[in-house]
Design a protein around this motif. Structure first.
Motif, PDB file in Angstrom:
ATOM      1  N   THR A  19       0.726  -1.196   0.136  1.00 55.30           N
ATOM      2  CA  THR A  19      -0.126   0.127  -0.063  1.00 55.30           C
ATOM      3  C   THR A  19       1.046   1.049   0.303  1.00 55.30           C
ATOM      4  OG1 THR A  19      -1.803  -1.081   1.312  1.00 55.30           O
ATOM      5  CG2 THR A  19      -1.801   1.263   1.233  1.00 55.30           C
ATOM      6  N   VAL A  20       0.593   2.241  -0.924  1.00 52.70           N
ATOM      7  CA  VAL A  20       1.473   3.491  -1.194  1.00 52.70           C
ATOM      8  C   VAL A  20       0.427   4.469  -0.591  1.00 52.70           C
ATOM      9  CG1 VAL A  20       2.446   4.866  -2.722  1.00 52.70           C
ATOM     10  CG2 VAL A  20       2.600   2.311  -2.813  1.00 52.70           C
ATOM     11  N   THR A  21       1.084   5.291   0.166  1.00 49.52           N
ATOM     12  CA  THR A  21       0.090   6.576   0.814  1.00 49.52           C
ATOM     13  C   THR A  21       0.957   7.726   0.829  1.00 49.52           C
ATOM     14  OG1 THR A  21      -0.992   4.944   2.447  1.00 49.52           O
ATOM     15  CG2 THR A  21      -1.208   7.300   2.720  1.00 49.52           C
ATOM     16  N   TRP A  46       0.572  -7.001 -10.293  1.00 56.25           N
ATOM     17  CA  TRP A  46      -0.665  -6.053 -10.672  1.00 56.25           C
ATOM     18  C   TRP A  46      -0.439  -4.849 -10.284  1.00 56.25           C
ATOM     19  CZ3 TRP A  46      -0.671 -10.477  -8.132  1.00 56.25           C
ATOM     20  CH2 TRP A  46      -1.105 -10.803  -7.017  1.00 56.25           C
ATOM     21  N   ASN A  47      -1.014  -3.770 -10.910  1.00 54.23           N
ATOM     22  CA  ASN A  47      -1.272  -2.474 -10.601  1.00 54.23           C
ATOM     23  C   ASN A  47       0.161  -1.734 -10.325  1.00 54.23           C
ATOM     24  OD1 ASN A  47      -3.895  -2.619 -10.643  1.00 54.23           O
ATOM     25  ND2 ASN A  47      -4.095  -3.224  -8.636  1.00 54.23           N
ATOM     26  N   ALA A  48       1.276  -2.271 -10.706  1.00 58.06           N
ATOM     27  CA  ALA A  48       2.636  -1.512 -10.814  1.00 58.06           C
ATOM     28  C   ALA A  48       3.334  -2.303 -11.733  1.00 58.06           C
ATOM     29  CB  ALA A  48       3.235  -1.870  -9.434  1.00 58.06           C
ATOM     30  N   VAL A  57      14.469  -4.911  -5.815  1.00 50.65           N
ATOM     31  CA  VAL A  57      13.407  -5.122  -6.463  1.00 50.65           C
ATOM     32  C   VAL A  57      12.747  -3.590  -6.488  1.00 50.65           C
ATOM     33  CG1 VAL A  57      10.888  -5.695  -6.682  1.00 50.65           C
ATOM     34  CG2 VAL A  57      12.932  -7.112  -5.836  1.00 50.65           C
ATOM     35  N   THR A  58      12.390  -3.101  -7.761  1.00 48.11           N
ATOM     36  CA  THR A  58      11.631  -1.559  -7.926  1.00 48.11           C
ATOM     37  C   THR A  58      10.485  -1.709  -8.446  1.00 48.11           C
ATOM     38  OG1 THR A  58      13.740  -0.825  -8.218  1.00 48.11           O
ATOM     39  CG2 THR A  58      12.102   0.547  -8.744  1.00 48.11           C
ATOM     40  N   ALA A  59       9.385  -1.102  -7.819  1.00 44.24           N
ATOM     41  CA  ALA A  59       7.994  -1.044  -8.250  1.00 44.24           C
ATOM     42  C   ALA A  59       7.798   0.520  -8.437  1.00 44.24           C
ATOM     43  CB  ALA A  59       7.002  -1.673  -7.371  1.00 44.24           C
ATOM     44  N   ARG A  60       7.303   0.435  -9.995  1.00 44.35           N
ATOM     45  CA  ARG A  60       6.792   2.006 -10.198  1.00 44.35           C
ATOM     46  C   ARG A  60       5.356   1.846 -10.670  1.00 44.35           C
ATOM     47  NH1 ARG A  60      12.008   1.318 -11.966  1.00 44.35           N
ATOM     48  NH2 ARG A  60      13.272   3.076 -11.544  1.00 44.35           N
ATOM     49  N   ASN A  61       4.631   3.115 -10.367  1.00 44.96           N
ATOM     50  CA  ASN A  61       3.395   3.243 -10.549  1.00 44.96           C
ATOM     51  C   ASN A  61       3.018   3.092 -12.303  1.00 44.96           C
ATOM     52  OD1 ASN A  61       4.348   6.368 -10.683  1.00 44.96           O
ATOM     53  ND2 ASN A  61       2.758   6.115 -12.038  1.00 44.96           N
ATOM     54  N   VAL A  62       1.681   2.624 -12.348  1.00 47.43           N
ATOM     55  CA  VAL A  62       1.437   2.534 -13.783  1.00 47.43           C
ATOM     56  C   VAL A  62       0.560   3.719 -14.063  1.00 47.43           C
ATOM     57  CG1 VAL A  62       1.519  -0.109 -14.052  1.00 47.43           C
ATOM     58  CG2 VAL A  62      -0.713   1.054 -13.117  1.00 47.43           C
ATOM     59  N   SER A  63       0.065   3.876 -15.179  1.00 48.63           N
ATOM     60  CA  SER A  63      -0.599   5.362 -15.737  1.00 48.63           C
ATOM     61  C   SER A  63      -1.809   5.613 -14.785  1.00 48.63           C
ATOM     62  CB  SER A  63      -0.879   5.176 -17.167  1.00 48.63           C
ATOM     63  OG  SER A  63      -2.112   4.257 -17.267  1.00 48.63           O
ATOM     64  N   TYR A  64      -2.316   4.679 -14.219  1.00 49.48           N
ATOM     65  CA  TYR A  64      -3.671   5.182 -13.776  1.00 49.48           C
ATOM     66  C   TYR A  64      -3.647   5.266 -12.258  1.00 49.48           C
ATOM     67  CZ  TYR A  64      -3.636  -0.008 -13.493  1.00 49.48           C
ATOM     68  OH  TYR A  64      -3.312  -1.334 -13.199  1.00 49.48           O
ATOM     69  N   ASN A  65      -2.528   4.960 -11.768  1.00 53.59           N
ATOM     70  CA  ASN A  65      -2.610   4.906  -9.913  1.00 53.59           C
ATOM     71  C   ASN A  65      -1.304   5.838  -9.586  1.00 53.59           C
ATOM     72  OD1 ASN A  65      -0.300   3.253 -10.567  1.00 53.59           O
ATOM     73  ND2 ASN A  65      -1.369   1.672  -9.136  1.00 53.59           N
ATOM     74  N   GLY A  66      -0.603   6.642 -10.430  1.00 52.56           N
ATOM     75  CA  GLY A  66       0.523   7.304  -9.770  1.00 52.56           C
ATOM     76  C   GLY A  66       0.303   8.573  -9.121  1.00 52.56           C
ATOM     77  N   ALA A  67      -1.056   9.367  -9.549  1.00 49.51           N
ATOM     78  CA  ALA A  67      -1.286  10.796  -9.108  1.00 49.51           C
ATOM     79  C   ALA A  67      -2.069  10.300  -7.846  1.00 49.51           C
ATOM     80  CB  ALA A  67      -2.270  11.233  -9.855  1.00 49.51           C
ATOM     81  N   LEU A  68      -1.877  11.057  -6.700  1.00 47.09           N
ATOM     82  CA  LEU A  68      -2.647  10.471  -5.407  1.00 47.09           C
ATOM     83  C   LEU A  68      -2.808  12.108  -4.762  1.00 47.09           C
ATOM     84  CD1 LEU A  68      -0.978   7.406  -3.862  1.00 47.09           C
ATOM     85  CD2 LEU A  68      -2.961   7.439  -5.377  1.00 47.09           C
ATOM     86  N   GLY A  69      -3.888  12.155  -3.962  1.00 41.70           N
ATOM     87  CA  GLY A  69      -4.195  13.376  -3.618  1.00 41.70           C
ATOM     88  C   GLY A  69      -3.475  13.294  -1.846  1.00 41.70           C
ATOM     89  N   ALA A  70      -3.342  14.385  -1.345  1.00 42.50           N
ATOM     90  CA  ALA A  70      -2.890  14.291  -0.004  1.00 42.50           C
ATOM     91  C   ALA A  70      -3.558  13.384   0.792  1.00 42.50           C
ATOM     92  CB  ALA A  70      -2.676  15.701   0.649  1.00 42.50           C
ATOM     93  N   ALA A  72      -4.212  10.264   0.356  1.00 39.36           N
ATOM     94  CA  ALA A  72      -4.945   9.109  -0.382  1.00 39.36           C
ATOM     95  C   ALA A  72      -3.796   7.892  -0.692  1.00 39.36           C
ATOM     96  CB  ALA A  72      -5.127   9.729  -1.867  1.00 39.36           C
ATOM     97  N   SER A  73      -4.450   6.799  -0.849  1.00 39.39           N
ATOM     98  CA  SER A  73      -3.572   5.309  -0.944  1.00 39.39           C
ATOM     99  C   SER A  73      -4.010   4.731  -2.283  1.00 39.39           C
ATOM    100  CB  SER A  73      -3.793   4.457   0.344  1.00 39.39           C
ATOM    101  OG  SER A  73      -3.420   5.135   1.257  1.00 39.39           O
ATOM    102  N   THR A  74      -3.045   3.946  -2.694  1.00 43.21           N
ATOM    103  CA  THR A  74      -3.473   2.819  -3.821  1.00 43.21           C
ATOM    104  C   THR A  74      -2.834   1.468  -3.248  1.00 43.21           C
ATOM    105  OG1 THR A  74      -3.413   2.459  -6.193  1.00 43.21           O
ATOM    106  CG2 THR A  74      -1.307   3.742  -5.249  1.00 43.21           C
ATOM    107  N   GLN A  75      -2.758   0.566  -4.164  1.00 41.46           N
ATOM    108  CA  GLN A  75      -2.267  -0.784  -3.671  1.00 41.46           C
ATOM    109  C   GLN A  75      -1.821  -1.377  -4.900  1.00 41.46           C
ATOM    110  OE1 GLN A  75      -4.528  -4.056  -2.000  1.00 41.46           O
ATOM    111  NE2 GLN A  75      -3.472  -3.486  -0.035  1.00 41.46           N
TER     112      GLN A  75
END
Length: 96
Positions: A19-21, A46-48, A57-70, A72-75
């Protein structure tokens, strides 16, 4: 910040979620990095976009989950292979 959670384990494999916050400000992209200490490898994700070099190991966001509001989280998640021990690694998160 990022939190690594081991969500399942079986003979020779495992599943993990991260989970990235965002902190107090919005972000436009993120990168999460960790080092496996027990010889684990990522086999599917999936989702990275995940890349590996040895145990690093390095994981980077994909196009639809890189931008997060203050605040906010994505997984994202992945399947991996292991040979017995499967310690949960420490993760570092970099955001732009």
């Amino acid at each position: 910040m990022a939190k690594y959670t081991l969500t399942g384990q079986w003979q020779g494999g495992f599943q993990a979620d991260v989970t990235v916050t965002a902190g107090g400000s919005p972000i436009s992209s993120w990168t999460v990095a960790w080092r496996f200490s027990d010889g684990q490898t990522v086999t599917q994700s999936w989702n990275a976009t995940i890349t590996s070099s040895g145990s690093e190991v390095t994981a980077r966001n994909v196009s639809y989950n890189g931008a997060l509001g203050a605040g906010a989280s994505t997984q994202f998640g992945f399947l991996g292979s292991s040979n017995g021990a499967n310690s949960v690694p420490s993760v570092t998160c970099t955001a732009i």
